[in-house]
Design an enzyme around this catalytic site. Sequence first.
Site, mmCIF file in Angstrom:
data_model
loop_
_atom_site.group_PDB
_atom_site.id
_atom_site.type_symbol
_atom_site.label_atom_id
_atom_site.label_comp_id
_atom_site.label_asym_id
_atom_site.label_seq_id
_atom_site.Cartn_x
_atom_site.Cartn_y
_atom_site.Cartn_z
ATOM 1 N N ASP A 1 0.811 -1.226 0.000
ATOM 2 C CA ASP A 1 0.000 0.000 0.000
ATOM 3 C C ASP A 1 0.840 1.271 0.000
ATOM 4 O O ASP A 1 0.444 2.293 0.584
ATOM 5 C CB ASP A 1 -0.972 0.017 1.202
ATOM 6 C CG ASP A 1 -1.884 -1.187 1.197
ATOM 7 O OD1 ASP A 1 -2.279 -1.616 0.104
ATOM 8 O OD2 ASP A 1 -2.200 -1.695 2.289
ATOM 9 N N LYS B 1 1.819 2.166 -5.083
ATOM 10 C CA LYS B 1 2.396 1.597 -6.308
ATOM 11 C C LYS B 1 1.499 1.886 -7.517
ATOM 12 O O LYS B 1 1.983 2.238 -8.592
ATOM 13 C CB LYS B 1 2.571 0.067 -6.157
ATOM 14 C CG LYS B 1 3.548 -0.320 -5.068
ATOM 15 C CD LYS B 1 3.625 -1.816 -4.884
ATOM 16 C CE LYS B 1 2.367 -2.441 -4.311
ATOM 17 N NZ LYS B 1 2.087 -2.127 -2.903
ATOM 18 N N GLY C 1 -4.530 -4.252 -3.783
ATOM 19 C CA GLY C 1 -5.511 -3.213 -4.092
ATOM 20 C C GLY C 1 -4.737 -1.983 -4.469
ATOM 21 O O GLY C 1 -4.051 -1.395 -3.631
ATOM 22 N N HIS C 2 -4.766 -1.622 -5.750
ATOM 23 C CA HIS C 2 -3.972 -0.493 -6.246
ATOM 24 C C HIS C 2 -4.917 0.613 -6.681
ATOM 25 O O HIS C 2 -5.752 0.421 -7.564
ATOM 26 C CB HIS C 2 -3.078 -0.947 -7.402
ATOM 27 C CG HIS C 2 -2.084 -2.001 -7.003
ATOM 28 N ND1 HIS C 2 -1.278 -2.652 -7.891
ATOM 29 C CD2 HIS C 2 -1.760 -2.504 -5.782
ATOM 30 C CE1 HIS C 2 -0.513 -3.518 -7.236
ATOM 31 N NE2 HIS C 2 -0.796 -3.445 -5.962
ATOM 32 N N GLN D 1 2.040 -5.990 -3.174
ATOM 33 C CA GLN D 1 2.539 -6.125 -1.796
ATOM 34 C C GLN D 1 3.855 -5.353 -1.613
ATOM 35 O O GLN D 1 4.061 -4.374 -2.297
ATOM 36 C CB GLN D 1 2.705 -7.612 -1.405
ATOM 37 C CG GLN D 1 1.388 -8.365 -1.231
ATOM 38 C CD GLN D 1 0.781 -8.860 -2.529
ATOM 39 O OE1 GLN D 1 1.447 -9.461 -3.350
ATOM 40 N NE2 GLN D 1 -0.506 -8.629 -2.731
HETATM 41 P P1 GDP Z 1 -0.728 0.354 -3.565
HETATM 42 O O1 GDP Z 1 -1.351 -0.914 -3.078
HETATM 43 O O2 GDP Z 1 0.740 0.394 -3.303
HETATM 44 O O3 GDP Z 1 -1.058 0.675 -4.999
HETATM 45 O O4 GDP Z 1 -1.356 1.509 -2.666
HETATM 46 P P2 GDP Z 1 -2.917 1.710 -2.294
HETATM 47 O O5 GDP Z 1 -3.612 2.229 -3.484
HETATM 48 O O6 GDP Z 1 -3.463 0.488 -1.632
HETATM 49 O O7 GDP Z 1 -2.801 2.785 -1.138
HETATM 50 C C1 GDP Z 1 -2.210 4.029 -1.348
HETATM 51 C C2 GDP Z 1 -3.254 5.122 -1.081
HETATM 52 O O8 GDP Z 1 -2.606 6.360 -1.028
HETATM 53 C C3 GDP Z 1 -4.296 5.251 -2.184
HETATM 54 O O9 GDP Z 1 -5.508 5.653 -1.617
HETATM 55 C C4 GDP Z 1 -3.713 6.352 -3.079
HETATM 56 O O10 GDP Z 1 -4.712 7.050 -3.810
HETATM 57 C C5 GDP Z 1 -3.079 7.240 -2.039
HETATM 58 N N1 GDP Z 1 -1.898 7.997 -2.474
HETATM 59 C C6 GDP Z 1 -0.889 7.620 -3.316
HETATM 60 N N2 GDP Z 1 0.082 8.560 -3.356
HETATM 61 C C7 GDP Z 1 -0.323 9.554 -2.544
HETATM 62 C C8 GDP Z 1 0.278 10.787 -2.130
HETATM 63 O O11 GDP Z 1 1.386 11.156 -2.530
HETATM 64 N N3 GDP Z 1 -0.443 11.545 -1.237
HETATM 65 C C9 GDP Z 1 -1.659 11.155 -0.761
HETATM 66 N N4 GDP Z 1 -2.288 11.946 0.113
HETATM 67 N N5 GDP Z 1 -2.240 10.003 -1.121
HETATM 68 C C10 GDP Z 1 -1.576 9.210 -1.993
HETATM 69 P P1 IMO Z 2 -0.875 -4.146 -2.203
HETATM 70 O O1 IMO Z 2 -0.438 -4.697 -3.534
HETATM 71 C C1 IMO Z 2 -0.922 -4.626 2.150
HETATM 72 C C2 IMO Z 2 -1.000 -8.731 3.701
HETATM 73 C C3 IMO Z 2 -2.268 -9.131 4.440
HETATM 74 C C4 IMO Z 2 -1.673 -10.098 5.441
HETATM 75 C C5 IMO Z 2 -0.587 -10.803 4.646
HETATM 76 C C6 IMO Z 2 -1.021 -12.154 4.065
HETATM 77 O O2 IMO Z 2 -2.171 -3.419 -2.250
HETATM 78 O O3 IMO Z 2 0.230 -3.401 -1.556
HETATM 79 P P2 IMO Z 2 -2.581 -12.805 2.016
HETATM 80 O O4 IMO Z 2 -4.047 -12.564 1.779
HETATM 81 O O5 IMO Z 2 -1.703 -12.250 0.965
HETATM 82 O O6 IMO Z 2 -2.281 -14.252 2.319
HETATM 83 O O7 IMO Z 2 -2.274 -12.015 3.387
HETATM 84 O O8 IMO Z 2 -0.256 -9.935 3.577
HETATM 85 N N1 IMO Z 2 -1.225 -8.200 2.329
HETATM 86 C C7 IMO Z 2 -1.160 -6.895 2.011
HETATM 87 N N2 IMO Z 2 -0.971 -5.809 2.794
HETATM 88 N N3 IMO Z 2 -1.043 -4.478 0.814
HETATM 89 C C8 IMO Z 2 -1.209 -5.555 0.020
HETATM 90 O O9 IMO Z 2 -1.198 -5.488 -1.329
HETATM 91 C C9 IMO Z 2 -1.320 -6.835 0.613
HETATM 92 N N4 IMO Z 2 -1.502 -8.087 0.138
HETATM 93 C C10 IMO Z 2 -1.425 -8.909 1.204
HETATM 94 O O10 IMO Z 2 -2.871 -8.030 5.066
HETATM 95 O O11 IMO Z 2 -1.034 -9.384 6.479
HETATM 96 MG MG MG Z 3 -2.881 -1.566 -1.829
#
Ligand code: GDP
Ligand code: IMO
Ligand code: MG
Length: 423
Positions: free
Chosen positions: A13, A16, A40-41, A223
């Site tokens: 999270d 990415k 979840g991206h 991840q």
């Molecule tokens: P990922 O799994 O690495 O793609 O990240 P996620 O999408 O799960 O979580 C990142 C969250 O931060 C999302 O809600 C993005 O929209 C938000 N985000 C990404 N870059 C920035 C930033 O520079 N500032 C802020 N405030 N939010 C950001």
């Molecule tokens: P993105 O790509 C954050 C974590 C779960 C749990 C562990 C194992 O959005 O960064 P799993 O269901 O994979 O067997 O769970 O890994 N986990 C993540 N945490 N971002 C993710 O993906 C994750 N994918 C798995 O919360 O701790």
């Molecule tokens: Mg994510």
Amino acid sequence: MAVTALVGAQWGDEGKGKIIDILAEKSDMVVRAQGGNNAGHTVVANGITYKLRLIPSGILYKNTVCVIGNGVVVDPAVILSEMADLTSKGIDVSRLKIDARAHVIFPYHIALDELGEKARGAGDIGTTKRGIGPCYMDKAERIGIRMCDLINPEVFKQKLERNVKFKNEIITKIYGGEPVSFEKILSDYNGYAAKLAPHVCDTSVLVYDAVKSGKNVLMEGAQGALLDLDVGTYPYVTSSHPISGGFCVGAGIGPTLIKDCIGIAKAYTTRVGKGPFPTELDDEIGERIRNVGAEFGTVTGRPRRCGWLDAVILRFAVRVNGLTGIALNKLDTLTGLEKLKVCVSYTKNGKTLKDFPSDISELEGCEPVYEEFDGWTEDISAAKSIKDLPKNAVAYLRAVEKFVDCKIKMVGVGPDRTQNFEI
Ligand code: GDP
Ligand code: IMO
Ligand code: MG
């Protein structure tokens, strides 16, 4: 040859999706190589928020080929609903290619993920319960069903029958759970197969040919390094390889094709699920970061645990990925905090630890050693270059670079694709 790999440098999270979406504008191909819909991206483009779980974040640009490599585990119902959702928003998904060797997630994997977590009780991992671990278990046990099997009705029926019989024994006799129905899965999955078949091919060939013909290819990590099955905080990890080496195995390419590897990190640290987290803040600062940064899971909606930036973790990510640069997101979330802290080492039993411990029992009880920085109050969300940042924000960035011995190449100041700049 120009393959750029983007990996999560913390516990996932890190933003990415946003960085991939930005770089995808100048890319011909974006490739996912591991994980599944545990990811979840989030991409915010032209005021619309897209939450992608399996489909690479390059899909929003109309000429980018999006690849799901052999190392990904695919839940067909999820990918089809994601495809339908994108189609309803006017996005053409015919550019999506799925490797014939990618393993398929079935309802028995999801049931076993849930039952396994329940059985572990207080020792649960906190998985996303999407069947990811059980699907990779079948792959390692060599009983997994792959995309090439799914689209071959005779082979599929045979393998499914064998697996359902075996899995129902485990579900009912070991866990006391409800058995899954072979007939229902067969009919549902035959329907999915018909829809997915046109997308299935040998993506290793596609990626190799793209690289050889001078195209720009991006590898999209899911991840993060600390969730890596081998080098992460085992057993509180996922079941695949989010580090850069995972791209070779999961996309069917050799390491010499990868030119750059960028680690995506937040300007602080978060984690979902269980396991040790040395810089976790169980106080009003942690609460504030969670609320200002909207730190709630994209997939499960769980509140993310929040804490100060941990440079020990980032140094680990630089090492295990061979990072050539860092993209630091969410600097804006720190605005308004009077003092900022960065963990530069740990202490335990009077000893200083500079490297991230390989065993989590060694990590338990590690105390972070912090360096403190002055914060800033200016709104930075419209910053377009480092010149627009307050001097305390620049000092923070430069100090982080020094602690982790790797250049910060991009800075994020908001969720939108426009709220990011190179430095
Ligand atoms: P990922 O799994 O690495 O793609 O990240 P996620 O999408 O799960 O979580 C990142 C969250 O931060 C999302 O809600 C993005 O929209 C938000 N985000 C990404 N870059 C920035 C930033 O520079 N500032 C802020 N405030 N939010 C950001
Ligand atoms: P993105 O790509 C954050 C974590 C779960 C749990 C562990 C194992 O959005 O960064 P799993 O269901 O994979 O067997 O769970 O890994 N986990 C993540 N945490 N971002 C993710 O993906 C994750 N994918 C798995 O919360 O701790
Ligand atoms: Mg994510």
